[in-house]
Scaffold this motif. Structure first.
Motif, PDB file in Angstrom:
ATOM      1  N   LEU A  56      -4.832   9.867  18.976  1.00 60.33           N
ATOM      2  CA  LEU A  56      -5.467   8.555  17.964  1.00 60.33           C
ATOM      3  C   LEU A  56      -4.311   7.455  18.452  1.00 60.33           C
ATOM      4  CD1 LEU A  56      -5.037   8.339  14.908  1.00 60.33           C
ATOM      5  CD2 LEU A  56      -2.863   9.633  14.779  1.00 60.33           C
ATOM      6  N   ASN A  57      -4.864   5.912  18.621  1.00 56.52           N
ATOM      7  CA  ASN A  57      -4.167   5.015  18.535  1.00 56.52           C
ATOM      8  C   ASN A  57      -3.585   4.104  17.467  1.00 56.52           C
ATOM      9  OD1 ASN A  57      -3.778   2.407  19.728  1.00 56.52           O
ATOM     10  ND2 ASN A  57      -6.151   2.326  20.064  1.00 56.52           N
ATOM     11  N   LEU A  58      -2.440   4.487  17.446  1.00 55.75           N
ATOM     12  CA  LEU A  58      -2.134   3.364  16.080  1.00 55.75           C
ATOM     13  C   LEU A  58      -2.310   1.911  16.423  1.00 55.75           C
ATOM     14  CD1 LEU A  58      -0.496   4.454  14.056  1.00 55.75           C
ATOM     15  CD2 LEU A  58      -1.031   5.741  15.780  1.00 55.75           C
ATOM     16  N   ALA A  59      -2.123   0.986  16.852  1.00 59.88           N
ATOM     17  CA  ALA A  59      -2.575   0.160  17.550  1.00 59.88           C
ATOM     18  C   ALA A  59      -3.790   0.032  16.839  1.00 59.88           C
ATOM     19  CB  ALA A  59      -2.647  -0.899  18.347  1.00 59.88           C
ATOM     20  N   ASN A  60      -4.811   0.571  17.507  1.00 61.66           N
ATOM     21  CA  ASN A  60      -6.454   0.538  16.644  1.00 61.66           C
ATOM     22  C   ASN A  60      -6.613   0.449  15.487  1.00 61.66           C
ATOM     23  OD1 ASN A  60      -8.927   2.687  15.268  1.00 61.66           O
ATOM     24  ND2 ASN A  60      -9.366   0.400  16.633  1.00 61.66           N
ATOM     25  N   GLY A  61      -5.585   1.647  14.468  1.00 61.49           N
ATOM     26  CA  GLY A  61      -5.354   0.891  13.003  1.00 61.49           C
ATOM     27  C   GLY A  61      -4.781   0.250  12.431  1.00 61.49           C
ATOM     28  N   TRP A  62      -3.862  -0.325  12.642  1.00 63.94           N
ATOM     29  CA  TRP A  62      -3.103  -1.571  12.445  1.00 63.94           C
ATOM     30  C   TRP A  62      -3.952  -2.787  12.867  1.00 63.94           C
ATOM     31  CZ3 TRP A  62       0.646  -1.088   9.066  1.00 63.94           C
ATOM     32  CH2 TRP A  62       1.318  -0.024   9.190  1.00 63.94           C
ATOM     33  N   GLY A  63      -4.793  -2.724  13.230  1.00 61.49           N
ATOM     34  CA  GLY A  63      -5.949  -3.641  14.442  1.00 61.49           C
ATOM     35  C   GLY A  63      -7.139  -3.793  12.458  1.00 61.49           C
TER      36      GLY A  63
ATOM     37  N   ALA B 260       0.765  -1.393   0.052  1.00 59.64           N
ATOM     38  CA  ALA B 260       0.350   0.068   0.294  1.00 59.64           C
ATOM     39  C   ALA B 260       0.768   1.035   0.458  1.00 59.64           C
ATOM     40  CB  ALA B 260      -0.884  -0.683   1.072  1.00 59.64           C
ATOM     41  N   THR B 261       0.265   2.399  -0.512  1.00 58.86           N
ATOM     42  CA  THR B 261       1.588   3.472  -0.186  1.00 58.86           C
ATOM     43  C   THR B 261       0.158   4.689   0.894  1.00 58.86           C
ATOM     44  OG1 THR B 261      -0.891   4.909  -1.515  1.00 58.86           O
ATOM     45  CG2 THR B 261       0.798   4.249  -2.649  1.00 58.86           C
ATOM     46  N   ASP B 262       0.852   4.929   1.681  1.00 53.99           N
ATOM     47  CA  ASP B 262       0.519   5.951   3.180  1.00 53.99           C
ATOM     48  C   ASP B 262      -0.567   6.781   3.160  1.00 53.99           C
ATOM     49  OD1 ASP B 262       1.552   7.745   1.392  1.00 53.99           O
ATOM     50  OD2 ASP B 262       2.861   8.144   2.963  1.00 53.99           O
ATOM     51  N   ASN B 263      -0.431   7.053   1.746  1.00 56.45           N
ATOM     52  CA  ASN B 263      -1.865   8.414   1.770  1.00 56.45           C
ATOM     53  C   ASN B 263      -2.525   7.379   1.595  1.00 56.45           C
ATOM     54  OD1 ASN B 263      -3.506   9.854   0.940  1.00 56.45           O
ATOM     55  ND2 ASN B 263      -4.193   9.615  -1.543  1.00 56.45           N
ATOM     56  N   ILE B 264      -3.026   5.998   1.420  1.00 53.20           N
ATOM     57  CA  ILE B 264      -3.962   4.893   1.035  1.00 53.20           C
ATOM     58  C   ILE B 264      -4.169   4.592   2.400  1.00 53.20           C
ATOM     59  CG2 ILE B 264      -4.724   2.866   0.198  1.00 53.20           C
ATOM     60  CD1 ILE B 264      -3.534   3.416  -2.434  1.00 53.20           C
ATOM     61  N   LEU B 265      -3.267   3.981   3.104  1.00 58.37           N
ATOM     62  CA  LEU B 265      -2.817   3.017   4.331  1.00 58.37           C
ATOM     63  C   LEU B 265      -3.813   3.699   5.111  1.00 58.37           C
ATOM     64  CD1 LEU B 265      -2.534   0.317   4.815  1.00 58.37           C
ATOM     65  CD2 LEU B 265      -0.428   1.665   5.789  1.00 58.37           C
ATOM     66  N   SER B 266      -3.329   5.697   5.515  1.00 59.74           N
ATOM     67  CA  SER B 266      -3.297   6.781   6.689  1.00 59.74           C
ATOM     68  C   SER B 266      -4.997   6.520   5.971  1.00 59.74           C
ATOM     69  CB  SER B 266      -3.133   7.603   6.745  1.00 59.74           C
ATOM     70  OG  SER B 266      -3.743   8.071   4.718  1.00 59.74           O
ATOM     71  N   MET B 267      -5.947   6.185   5.217  1.00 58.01           N
ATOM     72  CA  MET B 267      -7.535   6.556   5.091  1.00 58.01           C
ATOM     73  C   MET B 267      -7.698   4.955   5.861  1.00 58.01           C
ATOM     74  SD  MET B 267      -9.675   8.707   4.079  1.00 58.01           S
ATOM     75  CE  MET B 267     -10.427   8.266   5.283  1.00 58.01           C
ATOM     76  N   LEU B 268      -7.310   4.117   5.571  1.00 55.05           N
ATOM     77  CA  LEU B 268      -7.671   2.408   6.133  1.00 55.05           C
ATOM     78  C   LEU B 268      -7.733   2.768   8.096  1.00 55.05           C
ATOM     79  CD1 LEU B 268      -9.246   0.504   6.030  1.00 55.05           C
ATOM     80  CD2 LEU B 268      -6.663  -0.619   5.585  1.00 55.05           C
ATOM     81  N   MET B 269      -6.686   2.974   8.459  1.00 58.39           N
ATOM     82  CA  MET B 269      -6.586   3.377   9.794  1.00 58.39           C
ATOM     83  C   MET B 269      -7.151   4.174  10.543  1.00 58.39           C
ATOM     84  SD  MET B 269      -1.858   2.517   9.888  1.00 58.39           S
ATOM     85  CE  MET B 269      -2.035   2.614  11.089  1.00 58.39           C
TER      86      MET B 269
END
Length: 573
Positions: free
Chosen positions: A510-517, A261-270
């Motif tokens: 902002l919880n990064l662990a939630n985004g990775w989940g 993925a790209t950071d632009n796409i992945l950040s939207m999902l997270m």
């Protein structure tokens, strides 16, 4: 027939019968009748002629029993001789009933909200359809502290004329076709419960170059001496989707990871639970690989404005089709600002720029008329594996950095991401109660930033996630305002603030662990499906994600599909 006298009537009665009730057979104590009772019985009124009316006020006898059943012996009972309320307005009876204190909006809750309305607690941050704005303009609003919806003065209202405010129906970013098969429907409440701790990530390779940041932009923000005009500097910038990235294609052939993925796409999902507007992602599963892409004309490349505000900018209508403060117009304006602002805040010097290990992966001097923008593309790998997995699950993401700056202490290079917040008109509808940046940025910097965190929660969260994914040392936020609130074509830079990405994430909760989940969950769903193409769509009016299985030809350049995909862009033009 002649009337009978009393004496004749008595004489006509059979012998032995008497007037009055039958003789009592009750037990007596010293000649006084009594009934047996327990010490645990509660004593109440001997006679209550107003019980029926009072029970109606309390909701009936069941309500009365529920309210009083937990009281100690003799507590809370009314006196047998109640004082009736007089006509004097200043006199009132004291209610000594027990109420259960609760937090939130339930009956009996004692929470009172003051001032202008705000958003209630959300299990789906960003889901507009799940909010209810508390309080109205002027006065103190809230639930009656004794329970129930208060009416009249002091009663709870859902904001100024919220009871007759029309529901905003937004258009979906992409229209689901009849041949699309719905596989999953996931609400934000479920997404917010996910959690996956990951490592810091590792660098695989980096490309491009970076100019050094111009420290003169770090002068006192908001001060008249620090203001400067935003200039148009044309530079070649790229936002290539995942599948079209030649570096990612090479890494996939080497089997370096499973998800790309790209950071632009992945950040939207997270950051999906914070989103309000509709968006979509295209997920291609090829063999055991997953590529998360954006389609041509996707609004993922657009920068939203006040998406999370309590009163977001109004959608365009027939009468306001060309309004400069509509969501589409503001997105176009913010996107242009974020293209020009990083180019102006760097010192373009060919002798002092920082070259990466590899040349620019997308720039072709034979085809481009403009020089490339200062940009470094770092390809980084993250481990999303679980203990139960038989094989490791890795993700490779292309991240971006905008500039480099020397550390004042040790002289080391620090990598930066540069973004810009924009102010259009703090008095216009959709401003979200923003302060006047020209007068407040210098004196009330914290209040300005806090308001932007509230009104642009999704946008700032995405920028923060992108900075963390790129392992940036600092994130620079510029404050750009219109020169004239009525003209979106000319802007002035009021100042720049710098933040450490992880500290800024903590301020935003902002919880990064939630985004990775969230990323791991979507990947698991797709890995359980056969090879093919899938589309993940955020519902435009509900906090829900929908995953569709679509034909392989979807969004290919065959006219009809592309016309549907580009509908939003046509409106913007």
């Amino acid at each position: 027939m002649a009337p009978m006298s009393l004496q004749d009537l008595v004489a006509s009665l059979p012998t032995g019968e008497t007037w009055g009730p039958a003789a009592s057979e009750e037990k007596t104590l010293n000649g006084v009748p009594y009934a047996p009772f327990s010490k645990g019985d509660k004593l109440g009124r001997m006679a209550d002629w107003t019980a029926e009316g009072r029970d109606k006020e309390r909701g009936g006898r069941q309500q009365y029993t529920r309210n009083y059943r937990d009281q100690i012996y003799g507590a809370g009972t009314q006196t047998g001789f109640e004082i009736q309320q007089t006509e004097e307005n200043t006199f009132s009876l004291v209610d000594n009933t027990r109420t259960t204190k609760t937090r939130g909006f339930g009956r009996g809750g004692g929470t009172v909200f003051r001032g202008r309305g705000q958003r209630g607690a959300q299990t789906q941050r960003g889901g507009r359809g799940t909010f209810q704005r508390v309080g109205g303009r002027g006065g103190q609003q809230g639930y009656d502290s004794r329970g129930g919806r208060g009416g009249g003065r002091g009663g709870r209202r859902f904001g100024w004329k919220d009871y007759d405010k029309p529901q905003r129906n937004r258009d979906a970013s992409v229209v689901a076709k009849p041949d699309w098969k719905l596989l999953e429907e996931i609400d934000f409440a479920r997404l917010m419960k996910l959690n996956l701790e990951t490592s810091e990530g590792e660098d695989i390779d980096n490309y491009g170059f970076l100019y050094y940041y111009d420290r003169t932009f770090d002068k006192q923000p908001g001060a008249p001496t620090s203001q400067r005009k935003l200039n148009i500097i044309e530079r070649a910038a790229y936002n290539v989707t995942t599948s079209d990235d030649p570096v990612i294609q090479e890494l996939a052939e080497k089997d370096e990871a499973t998800i790309f993925a790209t950071d632009n796409i992945l950040s939207m999902l997270m950051c999906a639970p914070r989103s309000v507007y509709s968006w979509d992602l295209v997920i291609n599963r090829q063999g055991n690989k997953i590529y998360i892409d954006k389609r041509d004309g996707s609004n993922l490349d657009m920068v939203t404005v006040n998406e999370n505000a309590a009163e977001a900018p109004m959608e365009t209508t027939e009468s306001t089709k060309d309004a400069i403060n509509s969501p589409q117009a503001l997105m176009m304006e913010a996107t242009r600002i974020n293209y020009m602002f990083p180019n102006q805040t760097v010192v373009e010097s060919e002798t002092s720029k920082r070259e990466m290990q590899n040349p620019h992966p997308f720039y072709n001097p034979a085809e481009e008329s403009d020089p490339p923008a200062s940009k470094s593309y770092k390809y980084r790998r993250f481990d999303l594996s679980l203990e139960k997995d038989d094989e490791p699950l890795h993700l490779i993401v292309r991240t971006e950095l905008d500039a480099v700056v020397k550390n004042n202490i040790n002289g080391d290079d620090q990598y930066l991401t540069i973004k810009a917040l924009n102010e259009f008109d703090n008095k216009a509808q959709g401003s979200g109660g923003a302060l006047d940046w020209r007068t407040k940025l210098a004196s009330q910097r914290g209040a300005v930033v806090a308001t932007e965190m509230k009104n642009n929660s999704c946008k700032l969260a995405r920028w923060t996630v992108q900075s963390i994914l790129a392992n940036a040392d600092l994130m620079k936020l510029g404050f750009v305002s219109r020169t004239n609130p009525k003209s979106p074509d000319s802007h002035v830079i009021l100042g720049v603030l710098g933040y450490k990405p992880r500290e800024f994430a903590a301020q935003m909760n902002l919880n990064l662990a939630n985004g990775w989940g969230i990323v791991r969950t979507i990947a698991d769903i797709c890995l359980q499906k056969p090879e093919g193409k899938y589309v993940l769509v955020k519902d435009p009016n509900k906090p829900v994600l929908r995953l569709y299985e679509v034909p392989q030809s979807t969004f290919e350049e065959d006219g009809e599909d592309m016309s549907v995909a580009r509908t939003g862009d046509d409106d913007d033009e």
